[in-house]
Design an enzyme around this catalytic site. Structure first.
Site, PDB file in Angstrom:
ATOM      1  N   GLU A   2       0.775  -1.290  -0.119  1.00  0.00           N
ATOM      2  CA  GLU A   2       0.090  -0.084  -0.161  1.00  0.00           C
ATOM      3  C   GLU A   2       0.745   1.047  -0.108  1.00  0.00           C
ATOM      4  OE1 GLU A   2      -0.547  -2.632   1.535  1.00  0.00           O
ATOM      5  OE2 GLU A   2      -2.535  -3.321   0.919  1.00  0.00           O
TER       6      GLU A   2
ATOM      7  N   HIS B 143     -12.395  -6.692   7.229  1.00  0.00           N
ATOM      8  CA  HIS B 143     -13.106  -6.227   6.110  1.00  0.00           C
ATOM      9  C   HIS B 143     -14.189  -5.342   6.529  1.00  0.00           C
ATOM     10  CE1 HIS B 143     -10.787  -9.900   4.702  1.00  0.00           C
ATOM     11  NE2 HIS B 143     -10.748  -9.202   3.731  1.00  0.00           N
TER      12      HIS B 143
END
Ligand SMILES: Cc1ncc(C[n+]2csc(CCOP(=O)(O)OP(=O)(O)O)c2C)c(N)n1
Ligand SMILES: [Mg+2]
Length: 733
Positions: free
Chosen positions: A463, A533
């Site tokens: 990321e 999530h």
């Protein structure tokens, strides 16, 4: 000192030293720059002791290799991501001593930062020295992005054209095709993950990058063998493909010159990146706040002093008859005078005016809150243009259509992230063997097919790599619209998101900017999304000045706000709620290729008179459900405000409503404590106390993570019933 013998004219050879091809005058110039660099450090140390400056970190001991590098690179042509020891490099490419001392005193005229950053945090617009920060290692991925941008403009020269009506009006682009991007660090910093991520991408894409490691064997007090397995970074990096490698004595200007020449020639020829590892010394401790005697014995320090590049090169020039004692002294005296004058000048310089403290937090040129970003959906022009509102589409559909139309309009847009491409192995696509993926939520579906792998591509699974490269690209004039697959995994990019992306404009005093868009899939209510999530956490980013944070709750707003995000001149975090991607709630026809919603303008979802609810994202439909129920069953009229953008946010609409209803409930999905609602509630209590008939209430998630088992998930995340209960209680106070 190394010097190379060259034999001319065959048999009756006269031996002449060529000093790696450098003239005698160039050798003297090298010495002058090295000495100048050291003397500026010495002067700063004096000024610090006199309390006229507030910090000092020196480039002492690193001068030789940096002058050798700087003299072979081109100011205002090549690009530079130096670190704090790179004073000599900056001098060699043209930064003036007084400009350095301006930063030391914190002068308004400091071209590096206008008095905002510590000394030796280099940045110079005209010289292409990109504003540097204090975190070790964040410069690497940005340099990669900068190099990629150069490549991109070379392949798509039209993309560099000026355009009006968006950020491009304010973003000059230059490219040449063979420019080098310089990026450097110390031995300790090579332990940072981003360093390795940068090597990986530079090698993979054969980018024109010059990696420089200045190895003084210490990172403050930590010796190189602790930071680097085996103690030698050259050994560790040697298997990266496509690189040219040099390991050299960085205290020797001639050896350094030769090594950098080979490296730079390799890069300019387009063969790939180069890695130069120079062994240097650090005679002045880490900084003036450090005393190396605490961890380095006298014997080690004296040994190092004997390798001092300044004294050794001086002796060499005298020995070679290039300087004599007298001319050396004259040169040194002239440098002393130059530094003295620069210091006198800097000490008389004006400080920044107090009211400038917030200049350049955001773009002064283009305000995404302005009317220019308020346009109507094209179905409102139906009569004039014959457009008809199309079928109802989901938020996911409209985001995809908006991305597609913006890519058509603006050739500077590039998109990347994990799984963002349709298919990296393009031959499968062209042979029609596969359909393509286009994002785990399919938001970028078909974009690679439409615009090519140069503009839409997969990143490595890293990321920081995504955001760091985006920062570098945007600084150079591209418009990266990148994707973080799940908010839960944004944290490896935190350095770039907190310390770099939103700060570039402010810390460079407006000289650099990087208006990139970071799209992030966020949120829970997924039934089984579990801990990793389902996370929210928007307040972490609204707490970061310089970042615009957007959080749409429906398809139409998502389209309009995304377009504003892309066209505006500020960095934007665009939060897309996963649960809302394909929800029936909030579907809309595509509003056309120019539909924009300005930032900082809330939407009143439902008007009411008894109670105000302030919310955003997935709690908008949940609050609406509760509001309809309480109105039906209890005759309580709720005014529901969807903030749409969280930074900036629409205080005016909140205040007007609270003044009308005198009761307010703030609702959000993220956990209660330290959440976004805390700020809204505090401000209402602070500024609207006398308008309230009841305390400000909040409904939010429990102070925990989101569990997998749906019954637990339901209890943890705020539900419509929780909102209804709070509304009822509040309406009865
Ligand atoms: C991310 C981060 N961690 C820690 C620091 C504090 N710090 C500043 S310089 C430094 C040592 C750097 O050593 P090295 O990379 O070898 O460079 P040198 O100073 O020796 O030239 C540290 C730990 C920082 N600035 N940034
Ligand atoms: Mg070091």
């Amino acid at each position: 000192m190394a010097s190379k013998a060259a034999i001319r004219n065959g048999a009756t050879a006269t031996v002449e030293k060529t000093y790696e091809g450098l003239t005698r005058q160039q050798l003297i110039d090298i010495y002058r720059l090295m000495f100048l660099s050291r003397r500026i450090d010495d002067r700063e140390i004096l000024l610090k002791r006199q309390q006229k400056i507030f910090f000092q970190i020196s480039g002492a001991g690193h001068e030789a290799m940096l002058v050798a590098a700087g003299m072979q690179l081109k100011a205002g042509y090549d690009w530079f991501y130096p670190y704090y020891r790179d004073r000599s490099l900056c001098l060699a490419v043209g930064m003036k001593p007084v400009e350095m001392l301006y930063q030391a005193v914190g002068a308004a005229d400091d071209p590096n930062s206008g008095g905002r950053q510590m000394p030796s945090h280099w940045g110079h617009k005209n010289l292409n020295i990109v504003t540097q920060s204090s975190p070790t290692g964040t410069q690497f991925l940005q340099a990669v992005g900068c190099a990629e941008a150069g490549r991109y403009f070379q392949r798509h020269p039209d993309a560099a054209n000026k355009a009006h009506g968006d950020y491009r009006q304010f973003k000059e682009v230059t490219f040449h095709g063979d420019e080098v991007v310089y990026v450097s660090c110390g031995d300790g910093t090579t332990s940072e993950g981003e360093f390795w991520e940068a090597l990986n991408t530079a090698a993979n894409k054969k980018l024109p990058l010059l990696f420089v490691v200045e190895d003084n064997e210490y990172a403050i007090s930590v010796p190189v063998e602790v930071n680097t397995a085996g103690g030698n970074i050259s050994k560790l990096v040697s298997s990266f493909p496509n690189f040219h490698f040099e390991e050299l004595d960085g205290t020797d200007p001639l050896a350094s010159y030769a090594g950098f020449k080979r490296a730079i020639d390799y890069i300019r020829a387009g063969k790939g990146p180069a890695f130069v590892h120079g062994h240097v010394i650090r005679p002045y401790s880490h900084s003036l706040s450090d005393d190396e005697k605490l961890y380095r014995p006298e014997s080690e320090r004296t040994g190092e002093a004997q390798r001092d590049p300044i004294t050794r090169f001086r002796a060499f020039l005298i020995q070679e008859g290039i300087l004599d004692e007298h001319s050396a002294e004259q040169l040194e005296k002239a440098v002393e005078t130059e530094v003295q004058e620069a210091a006198d000048h800097a000490l008389r310089a004006a400080f920044p005016a107090l009211n400038t403290f917030d200049h350049f937090v955001y773009s002064p040129d283009l305000d995404p809150k302005s009317e220019a970003f308020s346009t109507r959906p094209h179905w409102e022009f139906e009569n004039e243009s014959g457009h008809k509102a199309g079928a109802q589409k989901t938020m996911a559909d409209l985001i995809n259509s908006t991305l597609r139309d913006e890519m058509k309009r603006d050739p500077r847009i590039v998109m990347f992230g994990e799984d963002v491409a349709d298919c990296s192995r393009e031959e499968y696509l062209s042979a029609k063997q596969v359909k393509g993926k286009g994002g785990v939520f399919k938001l970028t579906s078909g974009l690679q097919c439409d615009f090519g792998g140069d503009r839409v591509f997969n990143s490595p699974l890293a990321e920081a790599n995504i955001v760091g490269r985006a920062v570098g690209m945007a600084t150079r004039g591209l418009k990266p619209v990148v994707e973080i697959q799940f908010f839960d995994y944004i944290w490896p990019a935190m350095h770039q998101l907190r310390n770099e992306l939103p700060l570039i404009r402010w810390r460079s005093n407006g000289n650099f900017s990087c208006p990139a868009v970071v799209r992030v899939a966020i949120g829970g209510y997924l039934t089984g999304g579990s801990i990793y999530h389902s996370q929210s956490g928007e307040s972490i980013f609204t707490h970061t000045p310089g970042m615009r944070v957007v959080f749409p709750s429906n398809a139409l707003d998502a389209a309009g706000l995304l377009r504003t995000a892309i066209r505006c001149d500020d960095p934007v975090m665009f939060l897309e709620h996963k649960r809302l991607y394909r929800e029936t709630y909030g579907r809309a026809p595509y509003p056309g290729p120019d539909y924009m919603v300005p930032f900082g303008k809330a939407k009143i979802v439902k008007e009411g008179s008894d109670l105000t609810v302030v919310t955003y994202g997935a709690t908008v439909p949940r609050s609406l459900q509760a509001a309809q129920k309480i109105e039906r069953d209890h005759n309580v009229s709720v005014e529901l405000i969807d903030l749409r953008t969280l930074s900036p946010y629409d205080w005016e609409t909140i205040a007007t409503s609270v003044k009308k209803t005198s009761r307010v409930l703030v609702v959000h999905e993220d956990m209660l404590s330290w959440g976004y609602g805390a700020e809204i509630a505090a401000r209402i209590a602070d500024e609207l106390f006398f308008d309230l008939d009841a305390p400000v209430r909040r409904v939010a998630a429990k102070d925990t993570f989101v569990a997998y088992q749906p019954v637990l998930e339901d209890v943890i995340l705020p539900q419509s019933d929780d909102i209804l209960k709070a509304m009822l209680e509040l309406s009865k106070v």
